[in-house]
Design a protein around this motif. Structure first.
Motif, mmCIF file in Angstrom:
data_model
loop_
_atom_site.group_PDB
_atom_site.id
_atom_site.type_symbol
_atom_site.label_atom_id
_atom_site.label_comp_id
_atom_site.label_asym_id
_atom_site.label_seq_id
_atom_site.Cartn_x
_atom_site.Cartn_y
_atom_site.Cartn_z
ATOM 1 N N ARG A 1 78.705 22.348 54.567
ATOM 2 C CA ARG A 1 79.778 22.149 53.692
ATOM 3 C C ARG A 1 79.426 21.617 52.379
ATOM 4 O O ARG A 1 79.616 22.158 51.537
ATOM 5 C CB ARG A 1 80.434 20.906 54.539
ATOM 6 N N PHE A 2 78.143 21.128 52.162
ATOM 7 C CA PHE A 2 77.708 20.545 50.989
ATOM 8 C C PHE A 2 76.846 21.590 50.200
ATOM 9 O O PHE A 2 76.942 21.886 48.993
ATOM 10 C CB PHE A 2 76.942 19.211 51.205
ATOM 11 N N ILE A 3 76.051 22.161 51.000
ATOM 12 C CA ILE A 3 75.134 23.137 50.309
ATOM 13 C C ILE A 3 75.326 24.731 50.991
ATOM 14 O O ILE A 3 74.552 25.027 52.177
ATOM 15 C CB ILE A 3 73.596 22.869 50.458
ATOM 16 N N SER A 4 76.210 25.307 50.598
ATOM 17 C CA SER A 4 76.333 26.708 50.831
ATOM 18 C C SER A 4 75.265 27.553 50.495
ATOM 19 O O SER A 4 74.229 27.100 49.658
ATOM 20 C CB SER A 4 77.666 27.125 50.191
ATOM 21 N N THR A 5 75.184 29.022 50.947
ATOM 22 C CA THR A 5 74.189 29.806 50.536
ATOM 23 C C THR A 5 74.016 29.799 49.001
ATOM 24 O O THR A 5 72.871 29.790 48.388
ATOM 25 C CB THR A 5 74.294 31.275 51.299
ATOM 26 N N ASP A 6 75.315 30.233 48.546
ATOM 27 C CA ASP A 6 75.170 30.127 47.056
ATOM 28 C C ASP A 6 75.002 29.115 46.409
ATOM 29 O O ASP A 6 74.452 29.193 45.478
ATOM 30 C CB ASP A 6 76.841 30.741 46.496
ATOM 31 N N ARG A 7 75.142 27.829 46.784
ATOM 32 C CA ARG A 7 74.565 26.786 45.962
ATOM 33 C C ARG A 7 73.055 26.545 46.117
ATOM 34 O O ARG A 7 72.504 26.202 45.309
ATOM 35 C CB ARG A 7 75.408 25.398 46.490
ATOM 36 N N TRP A 8 72.594 27.110 47.351
ATOM 37 C CA TRP A 8 71.314 26.960 47.643
ATOM 38 C C TRP A 8 70.541 27.869 46.622
ATOM 39 O O TRP A 8 69.440 27.371 45.894
ATOM 40 C CB TRP A 8 70.956 27.364 48.986
ATOM 41 N N LEU A 9 71.104 29.025 46.680
ATOM 42 C CA LEU A 9 70.499 30.156 45.667
ATOM 43 C C LEU A 9 70.467 29.496 44.379
ATOM 44 O O LEU A 9 69.649 29.879 43.406
ATOM 45 C CB LEU A 9 71.133 31.552 45.859
ATOM 46 N N ASP A 10 71.555 28.872 43.889
ATOM 47 C CA ASP A 10 71.812 28.361 42.451
ATOM 48 C C ASP A 10 70.773 27.210 42.233
ATOM 49 O O ASP A 10 70.065 27.315 41.001
ATOM 50 C CB ASP A 10 73.234 27.827 42.272
ATOM 51 N N ILE A 11 70.527 26.507 43.146
ATOM 52 C CA ILE A 11 69.297 25.315 43.105
ATOM 53 C C ILE A 11 67.996 26.049 42.912
ATOM 54 O O ILE A 11 67.383 25.707 42.140
ATOM 55 C CB ILE A 11 69.509 24.391 44.267
ATOM 56 N N VAL A 12 67.883 26.982 43.727
ATOM 57 C CA VAL A 12 66.282 27.468 43.706
ATOM 58 C C VAL A 12 66.250 28.211 42.292
ATOM 59 O O VAL A 12 65.004 28.254 41.585
ATOM 60 C CB VAL A 12 66.210 28.425 44.825
ATOM 61 N N TYR A 13 67.268 29.125 41.810
ATOM 62 C CA TYR A 13 67.166 29.687 40.732
ATOM 63 C C TYR A 13 66.886 28.761 39.475
ATOM 64 O O TYR A 13 65.997 29.081 38.527
ATOM 65 C CB TYR A 13 68.465 30.707 40.672
ATOM 66 N N ARG A 14 67.723 27.947 39.483
ATOM 67 C CA ARG A 14 67.705 27.026 38.398
ATOM 68 C C ARG A 14 66.357 26.279 38.301
ATOM 69 O O ARG A 14 65.743 25.918 37.180
ATOM 70 C CB ARG A 14 68.774 25.953 38.182
ATOM 71 N N SER A 15 65.757 25.715 39.393
ATOM 72 C CA SER A 15 64.585 25.186 39.544
ATOM 73 C C SER A 15 63.421 26.234 39.143
ATOM 74 O O SER A 15 62.500 25.616 38.266
ATOM 75 C CB SER A 15 64.036 24.535 40.845
ATOM 76 N N LEU A 16 63.518 27.429 39.436
ATOM 77 C CA LEU A 16 62.230 28.340 39.354
ATOM 78 C C LEU A 16 62.379 28.765 37.685
ATOM 79 O O LEU A 16 61.333 28.715 36.978
ATOM 80 C CB LEU A 16 62.329 29.390 39.949
#
Length: 291
Positions: free
Chosen positions: A273-288
């Motif tokens: 509910r809180f961290i969908s696949t898309d949101r996880w990809l967004d977090i990883v992308y922005r961090s990298l």
């Protein structure tokens, strides 16, 4: 008012009422889960709570939301080991520190120095915390609490979930409370705006795994009581999904293209509910990209 309008009004009232009930916590039950020895885990809403309850009283790790404080207190009282002597915050987020104003009135709060700074300054839609909600004992790297017959070792792990995270090791009971360095079986939230970093998060997990014996019991920040194998599974997910995003960035892919490509099917169940696949990809992308 026509029938359609009446129907919409009824739905609005029902939704609003459900939201009010949820905010009061009337629908939440605090469940006590024995872990090992004097250690228990409390499940409710928000981050899992760790409890050491014994001859010295009670040490509580994290305290969920303010509207659950009385229910949490009742669950602690049911253990029959006296009052809460100390409250320890693993980091500053509201689902782990929301009960601080209630419990801080009678128990000193312990946390990393950055937890106090962030609570005092406010953020993430919250104003500055009340004085009683602030940690009164802070540290830079860690400390030990000798309590209920064992050393409770608190270690700061920098730039992982936030910039103020601590992991708590019950050295005799062989139990560890990971805070939000561990979302068991699900994609984690890494707060990039509070000093979090995906690569730092992974380095911290590697370090913890090296420190833990095979039969350790792990209280995650979110998810069920877990084992070392569960933590290793989380590490495997972190390594593989981060490597995928890194490769796509190197190939010149945009965030939209990375989301469109998604992740291998085996990681579908980690979306929640809180961290969908898309949101996880967004977090990883922005961090990298930030790194």
């Amino acid at each position: 008012m026509n029938a359609r309008s009446l129907c919409l009004l009824a739905v609005a009232v029902a939704v609003g009422g459900a939201a009010a009930v949820a905010q009061r916590g009337d629908d939440v039950t605090i469940k006590t889960i024995p872990v090992r020895g004097s250690i228990s885990m409390l499940e409710g809403r928000g981050g899992n709570i760790g409890i050491s309850a014994g001859a010295d009283g009670v040490l509580m790790i994290d305290d969920q939301f303010d509207f659950l404080a009385e229910k949490i207190q009742a669950a602690v009282d049911a253990l029959g080991k006296g009052r809460i002597k100390y409250v320890l915050n693993t980091h500053w987020h509201g689902d782990h520190t929301g009960g601080n104003p209630f419990f801080g009135k009678s128990s000193p709060i312990i946390a990393h120095e950055n937890v106090r700074k962030r609570l005092a300054s406010g953020g993430r839609g919250r104003g500055p915390a009340a004085p009683e909600a602030l940690p009164v004992i802070t540290y830079a790297n860690g400390l030990s609490i000798h309590f209920n017959g064992e050393e409770v070792r608190v270690v700061h792990f920098p730039h992982g979930h936030t910039d103020g995270d601590s992991i708590v090791f019950f050295t005799k009971s062989n139990v560890v409370h990971m805070g939000d360095h561990f979302f068991s079986g699900r994609f984690p939230f890494i707060d990039l705006d509070s000093g979090g970093d995906v690569e730092g998060f992974m380095k911290n997990i590697d370090r913890v795994i090296e420190m833990l014996p095979a039969d350790v019991k792990i209280i995650p920040g979110h998810g069920p009581l877990s084992t070392l194998e569960d933590l290793r599974a989380s590490r495997a997910m972190l390594r593989e999904t981060t490597a995928i995003v890194r490769e796509r960035i190197a190939a010149g892919k945009s965030l939209e293209e990375i989301m469109e490509a998604g992740l291998p099917e085996k990681w579908d169940s980690w979306s929640w509910r809180f961290i969908s696949t898309d949101r996880w990809l967004d977090i990883v992308y922005r961090s990298l990209r930030k790194a």
